[in-house]
Design a protein around this motif. Structure first.
Motif, short mmCIF file in Angstrom:
data_model
loop_
_atom_site.label_atom_id
_atom_site.label_comp_id
_atom_site.label_asym_id
_atom_site.label_seq_id
_atom_site.Cartn_x
_atom_site.Cartn_y
_atom_site.Cartn_z
N THR A 146 162.41 4.12 -62.81
CA THR A 146 162.88 3.21 -61.76
C THR A 146 163.62 2.05 -62.40
OG1 THR A 146 161.02 3.78 -60.31
CG2 THR A 146 162.18 1.72 -59.86
N ARG A 147 164.86 1.82 -61.94
CA ARG A 147 165.68 0.75 -62.50
C ARG A 147 165.66 -0.47 -61.60
NH1 ARG A 147 172.28 0.46 -63.58
NH2 ARG A 147 172.22 -1.68 -64.41
N ALA A 148 165.47 -1.64 -62.21
CA ALA A 148 165.63 -2.92 -61.53
C ALA A 148 166.40 -3.83 -62.47
CB ALA A 148 164.28 -3.52 -61.17
N GLY A 149 167.71 -3.79 -62.40
CA GLY A 149 168.55 -4.51 -63.35
C GLY A 149 168.42 -3.89 -64.73
N ILE A 152 163.68 -1.04 -66.86
CA ILE A 152 163.45 0.33 -66.41
C ILE A 152 161.99 0.68 -66.66
CG2 ILE A 152 164.07 2.74 -66.71
CD1 ILE A 152 166.86 1.90 -67.40
N THR A 153 161.32 1.11 -65.61
CA THR A 153 159.90 1.41 -65.68
C THR A 153 159.68 2.91 -65.57
OG1 THR A 153 159.37 -0.72 -64.65
CG2 THR A 153 157.62 0.95 -64.68
N THR A 168 157.34 -0.45 -69.22
CA THR A 168 158.66 -0.95 -68.85
C THR A 168 159.43 -1.30 -70.11
OG1 THR A 168 157.85 -1.85 -66.75
CG2 THR A 168 159.94 -2.71 -67.57
N VAL A 169 160.70 -0.87 -70.16
CA VAL A 169 161.57 -1.21 -71.28
C VAL A 169 162.79 -1.95 -70.74
CG1 VAL A 169 160.83 0.71 -72.75
CG2 VAL A 169 162.71 1.06 -71.14
N THR A 170 163.32 -2.81 -71.56
CA THR A 170 164.53 -3.56 -71.18
C THR A 170 165.72 -2.96 -71.90
OG1 THR A 170 163.25 -5.60 -70.86
CG2 THR A 170 165.64 -5.81 -71.17
N VAL A 171 166.71 -2.55 -71.12
CA VAL A 171 167.90 -1.91 -71.68
C VAL A 171 169.11 -2.78 -71.37
CG1 VAL A 171 169.33 0.16 -71.73
CG2 VAL A 171 166.85 0.36 -71.33
N ARG A 172 169.58 -3.50 -72.35
CA ARG A 172 170.77 -4.34 -72.18
C ARG A 172 172.02 -3.48 -72.21
NH1 ARG A 172 168.37 -8.84 -70.29
NH2 ARG A 172 166.66 -9.52 -71.67
#
Length: 496
Positions: A146-149, A152-153, A168-172
């Motif tokens: 699931t993407r929220a900005g 991504i979880t 949850t990971v943060t993908v810039r």
């Protein structure tokens, strides 16, 4: 009985005390033990100093797989049930992905299953989180991203209704419109058919993974329409001529096998080749050397002193004629041999512990200075059971070689002949075999006392690990038991 190994506990203790007095009163004993430690440490330092690597200087990430995808505008999610996965390797990967675009190296988040390492969530080759430990038992797993900005979880489920958060990971760097869908990857393997004494592991060959997916859905949070499916073999671009000239390490470039995607009703069958992640993540390794085993390599020279000590512990008494006095004082010859074995093994084991622990800690700074450092070469510590087993196992190895030498010395009763025979078995034959063929080397490393060196292995090495650590140690123990058994049999049938 003359040859009985039995006797009262008191006589056994007396025999052990007597043999200990003999061992420590001989000057050569201390010299042999010091030589064992000194030679081990000397070769360890030389090996760590003279070795070097450029593995950390090359590419450390890989983004190479088959991707079945469609656009995902803004926030949303992708869901799929993994019906089956072919075990093309322990770290073969199959799952779902949200990726900036279909080009190799673009930002991504991927949630995947593996045949032997459970569910994993990766974020842009920087982060990896573990999900459930295994997927073989129970219903085929469901996966959801699931993407929220940029966040991504990942979720997993056994029934598609109750979901468990993996992380949850943060993908810039994800654009407003990313690509989402299914992927399959299967890492390359060494071609063992072309391994040889002068080559490490042989060339790399691509493998192909296969997985079936059901209930596949890409859904945008705002309800935007999605386009049809697109197929992309995400391939790593080959190194340029300049990169090939300046790069000697890193992940080797391997041409991937073509992937494919088919759909029958709601079930997608996808095949793919390659891998995704970076060194130290997702089972991707670069190590062409077991740094722990290498730090203990000095024992191969140190065992020379151990062999001499084991042989001399019995042959010196035959040479001086004091063996008759020993048997007169302790008529049970088997008990005498057992006492010698206990004293010798215990003494060598203690010296071996000192040598192996010192070698391991001494080698670390030299190895790091020579380029053997993370990420290509992860830091190894005593908290790793394999490392502790290798270090303590090295001391056990020396102790058993000492027992083997004691047995051969008691059989031959001649110092020179016993030492030559043992060196031929431990050093000469393996050295000759290593220059002939891979088959001969494999046989020697499995079936002769040198198999005991396998106890030092702490990681899989395609060419060197021809027998397991404990299996190899058991082979050496078998030789030692046979030598001592024959020696006991002969002691009772020969004159002193």
């Amino acid at each position: 009985m003359l040859g009985s190994p039995g006797g009262t506990p008191r006589t056994a203790v007396r025999a052990v005390r007597g043999e200990w007095t003999k061992l420590r009163s001989v000057r050569s004993t201390g010299l042999a033990l010091l030589a064992t430690i000194a030679l081990t440490l000397l070769l360890t330092v030389l090996s760590a100093t003279l070795s070097n690597t450029q593995q950390n200087d090359g590419p450390l990430t890989i983004d190479q797989f088959y991707f079945l995808h469609q656009p995902l505008t803004a926030d949303g999610n992708v869901t799929a049930q993994v019906l089956s996965q072919q075990d093309s390797g322990g770290w073969a990967k199959a799952g779902i992905m949200i990726k900036a675009n279909a080009a190799s190296g673009s930002p991504y988040a991927a949630l995947m299953i593996t045949p032997q390492h459970g569910i994993r969530l990766q974020g842009d080759a920087k982060t990896e989180l573990a999900g459930s430990a295994g997927t073989k038992a129970g219903a085929p797993p469901w996966l959801r991203l699931t993407r929220a900005g940029p966040a991504i979880t990942g979720y997993e489920s056994a029934d598609g209704t109750s979901w468990r958060k993996v992380g949850t990971v943060t993908v810039r760097g994800l654009p407003a419109q990313a690509q989402a869908g299914l992927f399959v990857a299967s890492p390359a393997k060494h071609d063992v058919r072309q391994m040889g004494p002068s080559t490490f592991g042989g060339p790399w060959l691509p493998t192909t993974g296969r997985a079936e997916f059901d209930h596949v859905e890409v859904r945008a949070a705002a309800g935007q329409a999605t386009a049809g499916w697109q197929n992309t073999d995400v391939t790593r671009p080959p190194l340029t001529r300049e990169e090939m000239r300046t790069t000697e390490g890193g992940i080797p470039f391997v041409e991937s096998n073509p992937g494919s995607a088919e759909r029958h009703g709601g079930v997608f069958t996808v095949t793919g080749s390659g891998d995704i992640g970076r060194v130290g993540m997702g089972g991707i390794t670069l190590t062409d050397m077991d740094t722990v085993q290498q730090s203990l390599i000095g024992v191969r020279i140190g065992l020379i002193a151990v062999v001499a000590l084991g042989v001399l512990f019995v042959t010196s008494e035959y040479k001086t004629g004091t063996i008759g006095t020993t048997f007169a004082a302790s008529p049970r010859r088997g008990q005498v041999l057992a006492a010698k074995a206990v004293v010798l093994a215990g003494t060598v084991f203690v010296a071996g512990l000192v040598a192996s622990f010192a070698a391991f800690f001494l080698a670390q700074p030299f190895q790091r200075r020579s380029g053997f450092r993370p990420p290509a070469y992860p830091h190894r510590s005593l908290t790793d059971p394999a490392v502790l087993r290798a270090i303590v196992g090295t001391a056990l190895l020396l102790a058993v070689i000492a027992l083997f030498s004691l047995g051969v010395g008691a059989i031959l009763r001649r110092t020179a002949g016993a030492i030559i025979a043992i060196f031929a078995l431990l050093i000469v034959i393996p050295s000759v075999a290593s220059e002939t063929s891979i088959g001969a080397t494999t046989w020697i490393n499995r079936a002769t006392p040198i198999a005991g060196l396998a106890i030092q292995q702490t990681m899989p090495m395609p060419y060197e690990n021809v027998i397991g650590p404990w299996a190899g140690f058991a082979v050496l123990c078998g030789y030692a038991a046979a030598a001592l058994g024959i020696a006991f049999w002969l002691l009772n049938r020969r004159d002193a």
